[in-house]
Design a protein around this motif. Structure first.
Motif, PDB file in Angstrom:
ATOM      1  N   LYS A 381       0.860  -1.186   0.000  1.00  0.00           N
ATOM      2  CA  LYS A 381       0.000   0.000   0.000  1.00  0.00           C
ATOM      3  C   LYS A 381       0.895   1.234   0.000  1.00  0.00           C
ATOM      4  O   LYS A 381       1.782   1.360   0.853  1.00  0.00           O
ATOM      5  N   LEU A 382       0.677   2.109  -0.954  1.00  0.00           N
ATOM      6  CA  LEU A 382       1.474   3.326  -1.073  1.00  0.00           C
ATOM      7  C   LEU A 382       0.738   4.493  -0.410  1.00  0.00           C
ATOM      8  O   LEU A 382      -0.458   4.690  -0.629  1.00  0.00           O
ATOM      9  N   ILE A 383       1.464   5.239   0.399  1.00  0.00           N
ATOM     10  CA  ILE A 383       0.892   6.362   1.140  1.00  0.00           C
ATOM     11  C   ILE A 383       1.223   7.662   0.416  1.00  0.00           C
ATOM     12  O   ILE A 383       2.392   8.030   0.295  1.00  0.00           O
ATOM     13  N   GLN A 384       0.190   8.321  -0.059  1.00  0.00           N
ATOM     14  CA  GLN A 384       0.409   9.573  -0.764  1.00  0.00           C
ATOM     15  C   GLN A 384       0.747  10.699   0.217  1.00  0.00           C
ATOM     16  O   GLN A 384       0.567  10.594   1.427  1.00  0.00           O
ATOM     17  N   LEU A 385       1.217  11.793  -0.348  1.00  0.00           N
ATOM     18  CA  LEU A 385       1.739  12.890   0.447  1.00  0.00           C
ATOM     19  C   LEU A 385       0.660  13.577   1.281  1.00  0.00           C
ATOM     20  O   LEU A 385      -0.511  13.578   0.929  1.00  0.00           O
ATOM     21  N   VAL A 386       1.110  14.160   2.373  1.00  0.00           N
ATOM     22  CA  VAL A 386       0.263  15.022   3.189  1.00  0.00           C
ATOM     23  C   VAL A 386       0.674  16.466   2.896  1.00  0.00           C
ATOM     24  O   VAL A 386       1.846  16.820   3.023  1.00  0.00           O
ATOM     25  N   LYS A 387      -0.291  17.282   2.493  1.00  0.00           N
ATOM     26  CA  LYS A 387      -0.027  18.692   2.213  1.00  0.00           C
ATOM     27  C   LYS A 387      -0.409  19.504   3.444  1.00  0.00           C
ATOM     28  O   LYS A 387      -1.568  19.523   3.845  1.00  0.00           O
ATOM     29  N   LEU A 388       0.569  20.152   4.026  1.00  0.00           N
ATOM     30  CA  LEU A 388       0.351  20.915   5.245  1.00  0.00           C
ATOM     31  C   LEU A 388       0.024  22.373   4.928  1.00  0.00           C
ATOM     32  O   LEU A 388       0.600  22.958   4.010  1.00  0.00           O
ATOM     33  N   TYR A 389      -0.900  22.909   5.708  1.00  0.00           N
ATOM     34  CA  TYR A 389      -1.244  24.321   5.581  1.00  0.00           C
ATOM     35  C   TYR A 389      -1.111  24.984   6.947  1.00  0.00           C
ATOM     36  O   TYR A 389      -1.471  24.401   7.973  1.00  0.00           O
ATOM     37  N   LYS A 390      -0.559  26.177   6.945  1.00  0.00           N
ATOM     38  CA  LYS A 390      -0.384  26.928   8.189  1.00  0.00           C
ATOM     39  C   LYS A 390      -0.734  28.388   7.915  1.00  0.00           C
ATOM     40  O   LYS A 390      -0.180  28.985   6.983  1.00  0.00           O
ATOM     41  N   ASP A 391      -1.671  28.929   8.682  1.00  0.00           N
ATOM     42  CA  ASP A 391      -2.148  30.300   8.467  1.00  0.00           C
ATOM     43  C   ASP A 391      -2.652  30.492   7.041  1.00  0.00           C
ATOM     44  O   ASP A 391      -2.450  31.542   6.418  1.00  0.00           O
ATOM     45  N   GLY A 392      -3.286  29.461   6.526  1.00  0.00           N
ATOM     46  CA  GLY A 392      -3.868  29.547   5.188  1.00  0.00           C
ATOM     47  C   GLY A 392      -2.895  29.400   4.053  1.00  0.00           C
ATOM     48  O   GLY A 392      -3.286  29.453   2.882  1.00  0.00           O
ATOM     49  N   GLU A 393      -1.622  29.184   4.358  1.00  0.00           N
ATOM     50  CA  GLU A 393      -0.607  29.069   3.323  1.00  0.00           C
ATOM     51  C   GLU A 393       0.042  27.686   3.389  1.00  0.00           C
ATOM     52  O   GLU A 393       0.195  27.117   4.469  1.00  0.00           O
ATOM     53  N   PRO A 394       0.420  27.138   2.209  1.00  0.00           N
ATOM     54  CA  PRO A 394       1.119  25.850   2.219  1.00  0.00           C
ATOM     55  C   PRO A 394       2.387  25.933   3.063  1.00  0.00           C
ATOM     56  O   PRO A 394       3.113  26.927   3.026  1.00  0.00           O
ATOM     57  N   PHE A 395       2.617  24.892   3.838  1.00  0.00           N
ATOM     58  CA  PHE A 395       3.790  24.851   4.712  1.00  0.00           C
ATOM     59  C   PHE A 395       4.769  23.844   4.136  1.00  0.00           C
ATOM     60  O   PHE A 395       4.459  22.669   4.009  1.00  0.00           O
ATOM     61  N   LYS A 427      -8.531   7.776   1.592  1.00  0.00           N
ATOM     62  CA  LYS A 427      -7.865   6.532   1.243  1.00  0.00           C
ATOM     63  C   LYS A 427      -6.365   6.773   1.118  1.00  0.00           C
ATOM     64  O   LYS A 427      -5.926   7.860   0.742  1.00  0.00           O
ATOM     65  N   ASN A 428      -5.571   5.763   1.446  1.00  0.00           N
ATOM     66  CA  ASN A 428      -4.122   5.935   1.517  1.00  0.00           C
ATOM     67  C   ASN A 428      -3.485   6.410   0.218  1.00  0.00           C
ATOM     68  O   ASN A 428      -2.452   7.071   0.219  1.00  0.00           O
ATOM     69  N   ASP A 429      -4.080   6.072  -0.932  1.00  0.00           N
ATOM     70  CA  ASP A 429      -3.461   6.437  -2.206  1.00  0.00           C
ATOM     71  C   ASP A 429      -3.959   7.771  -2.752  1.00  0.00           C
ATOM     72  O   ASP A 429      -3.737   8.095  -3.922  1.00  0.00           O
ATOM     73  N   VAL A 430      -4.619   8.553  -1.900  1.00  0.00           N
ATOM     74  CA  VAL A 430      -5.090   9.889  -2.268  1.00  0.00           C
ATOM     75  C   VAL A 430      -4.364  10.905  -1.402  1.00  0.00           C
ATOM     76  O   VAL A 430      -4.234  10.723  -0.193  1.00  0.00           O
ATOM     77  N   ALA A 431      -3.868  11.987  -2.020  1.00  0.00           N
ATOM     78  CA  ALA A 431      -3.183  13.030  -1.255  1.00  0.00           C
ATOM     79  C   ALA A 431      -4.131  13.622  -0.216  1.00  0.00           C
ATOM     80  O   ALA A 431      -5.346  13.700  -0.418  1.00  0.00           O
ATOM     81  N   LEU A 432      -3.569  14.049   0.901  1.00  0.00           N
ATOM     82  CA  LEU A 432      -4.364  14.538   2.028  1.00  0.00           C
ATOM     83  C   LEU A 432      -3.951  15.957   2.383  1.00  0.00           C
ATOM     84  O   LEU A 432      -2.756  16.246   2.536  1.00  0.00           O
ATOM     85  N   ASP A 433      -4.932  16.840   2.506  1.00  0.00           N
ATOM     86  CA  ASP A 433      -4.675  18.197   2.990  1.00  0.00           C
ATOM     87  C   ASP A 433      -4.881  18.231   4.501  1.00  0.00           C
ATOM     88  O   ASP A 433      -5.918  17.784   5.004  1.00  0.00           O
ATOM     89  N   PHE A 434      -3.896  18.746   5.217  1.00  0.00           N
ATOM     90  CA  PHE A 434      -3.956  18.834   6.680  1.00  0.00           C
ATOM     91  C   PHE A 434      -3.837  20.302   7.051  1.00  0.00           C
ATOM     92  O   PHE A 434      -2.759  20.880   6.998  1.00  0.00           O
TER      93      PHE A 434
END
Length: 581
Positions: A381-395, A427-434
């Motif tokens: 199972k491949l884990i796609q990236l987590v996209k982090l946001y801080k103060d409304g901006e990508p971190f 799902k693990n193979d979908v990128a996640l926004d945090f």
């Protein structure tokens, strides 16, 4: 109690009776017959595809089979009605007593409600995280850790014998880089300026390692050649990094059953043994590979190598197992490691890797298929990236630059429960926004808050009922007259509770723990909907003034809801709350 399994048994039993009576040809295979929730709940409580899948082998029209089956099903007291829809689907409505009995079953089973014997004790090895021991874990590792741990919990709940395993990549060049980086911090601890050359790890987390090296070895390695200190400092720094990683995992609520070392494979004959097993099957040979795609003849120099014939088991190309200097490639110890898992008697292997390991999937599956004679399946199972946001901006984060966001950073900012739940909303193979702001907001749009709020609301009802002198222990609630639970909104909530055992099995079979998070969000929505209806309709309120019997029935439903939410959160590794603050 799995109500869907019970009704499926009723359907298949009715079909067998039809075969015995000559209404259907004898010997029909019923394996493809299913009983599921209908796509539209307005059509009924459950639906079966029996007539559709049996029409061809029975040489009958689907509607003809469905109509005959409907008559038989309605003879059972559990079925209130059975109606044929479309070309031959059969929609069923259950008698209210069935739903009311399910509430009692949930309360009697408690935390065991939904637990399955599906796995039948099959031994499954779930390898996850397996981060290089070169620094603290970052947020990408966090998602892999949560998915692996929740999947292990899910499989255990579904009756599998699960082993959680971490593979320490301590045998490659990266740990030599760690040692050289730690040596510079060791020099720094002695008042010298560290020389963090390009390619070394610049992270400040190694400052403490340098201080520890000074405390352990004094100035013994100062001004000494690398040959004197490399191995000692490598082992010392690797051990310190693994202590850090174990602490990070503990902060996230993740425990491992086994830690396996890549380094331990070298010099023991275990790599050679695995390769010999492949060689005995004619899968190891000396040859020359075609140039990689995108390379021109000027860019590439053909050379003979020792290769694994992975194409014999589904890979695109054969893979090198020895380097030009005679040493093993990184693939060779991984082959040996998976051979070791097979030798330990596992029936299934699951590896959870980062998305950058996509090119590794086919070769590893080929090796496991060859080593186990195709007996032991491997799923990666491949884990796609987590996209982090801080103060409304990508971190942004960069491990090599030493400015990455660590697992510990995330846990300290939002807590382990929020971290785990949010990591399982996709799902693990979908990128996640945090988004650090959104995951803490108190609104319906925040699934972790919404589910926890449902659980807390149940406990507020229990506290109010106790204050009114109503017995709310599970035994008393299970013994209550549940006939008062007859409103469509109440029955809809019970129907959602009935889906839990089926959801456990389907999620376990698919190896998809995110389905549990999705189900809990749906269950919470049903519960909050019923709660809100009570604001307008006093008859739907859970505590009925001066009517303890009706109150107990309604409270039994709320308590059953909390039982299922708690069980689902336990699989996700999240602690349910009894009050929201």
């Amino acid at each position: 109690m799995n109500l869907f399994s019970e009704i499926r048994a009723l359907v298949t039993g009715s079909l067998e009776a039809m075969m015995a009576a000559g209404d259907l040809p004898a010997g029909l295979d019923l394996a493809a017959v299913t009983v599921e929730p209908p796509r539209d709940t307005a059509h009924g409580d459950m639906a079966t595809n029996a007539a559709m899948v049996l029409a061809r082998p029975a040489a009958r029209k689907p509607r003809e089979i469905a109509e005959a089956l409907a008559l038989r099903l309605c003879e059972d007291s559990r079925i209130a009605s059975a109606e044929v829809a479309g070309p031959g689907f059969l929609n069923m409505r259950l008698a209210p007593g069935v739903w009311q009995g399910l509430v009692r079953a949930v309360l009697e089973a408690g935390a065991e409600y939904g637990r399955s014997t599906l796995g039948a004790g099959v031994k499954v090895n779930v390898e996850f995280v397996s981060a290089n021991p070169t620094g603290p874990m970052h947020v990408g590792h966090t998602r892999g850790a949560v998915v692996g741990d929740a999947l292990s919990n899910l499989l255990d709940f579904a009756g599998y014998d699960v082993t959680r395993e971490y593979y320490i990549n301590d045998g490659g060049a990266q740990v030599d880089v760690l040692a050289r980086s730690a040596y510079e911090r060791y020099r720094e601890a002695h008042g010298l300026s560290p020389e963090i050359a390009e390619g070394l790890y610049p992270g400040e987390y190694l400052i403490a390692v340098g201080e520890a090296l000074k405390a352990e070895f004094g100035d013994r390695f100062l001004d000494q050649p690398e040959s004197v200190w490399l191995e000692v400092i490598r082992d010392f720094a690797t051990a310190r990094m693994m202590e850090m990683i174990r602490a990070d995992l503990a902060a996230l609520g993740v425990r491992m059953d086994v830690y396996s070392s890549e380094k331990a494979l070298y010099g023991t004959g275990r790599i050679e043994s695995a390769i010999d097993r492949l060689a005995a099957q004619g899968l190891i040979y000396d040859g020359v590979l075609e140039p990689p795609k995108g390379k021109t003849p000027e860019d590439w120099e053909p050379r003979e190598q020792t290769l694994f014939r992975s194409t014999a088991h589904g890979d695109d190309v054969d893979r090198p197992i020895r380097k030009s200097d005679g040493g093993w490639t990184y693939f060779a110890p991984d082959i040996a490691y998976h051979h070791d898992k097979i030798e330990r008697g596992f029936d299934q292997l699951i590896d959870i890797f980062g998305a950058d390991h996509g090119g590794y999937v086919k070769r590893m599956k080929a090796a496991v298929a060859a080593l186990s004679n195709a007996r032991v399946p491997l799923e990666i199972k491949l884990i796609q990236l987590v996209k982090l946001y801080k103060d409304g901006e990508p971190f942004k984060m960069s491990k090599r630059a030493g400015t990455f966001v660590t697992l510990r950073d995330v846990v300290e900012m939002v807590g382990p429960d929020v971290t785990r739940f949010v990591m399982l909303t996709r799902k693990n193979d979908v990128a996640l926004d945090f988004d650090f702001a959104r995951v803490l907001e108190q609104s319906r749009d925040n699934p972790v808050w919404y589910v926890q709020y449902a659980h807390a609301r149940v406990h507020s009802v229990l506290r109010k009922a106790e204050a009114a002198g109503i017995a709310v222990d599970d035994a008393a609630l299970a013994a209550a007259d549940l006939g008062a639970l007859d409103h469509p909104a109440e029955l809809a909530l019970i129907a959602k509770l009935a889906e839990w055992p089926r959801l456990v099995e389907t999620a376990a079979q698919a190896h998809e723990p995110h389905r549990v998070a999705g189900y809990l969000s749906e269950l919470a929505a049903e519960f909050h909907g019923l709660w809100n209806r009570g604001n307008d309709d006093p008859a739907l309120r859970f505590v009925q003034e001066d009517d303890f019997a009706t109150s107990q029935a309604k409270i039994a439903l709320t308590r059953a809801t909390a039982v299922v939410i708690s069980a689902g959160l336990a699989i996700l590794g999240v602690t349910p709350v009894e009050e929201m603050r």
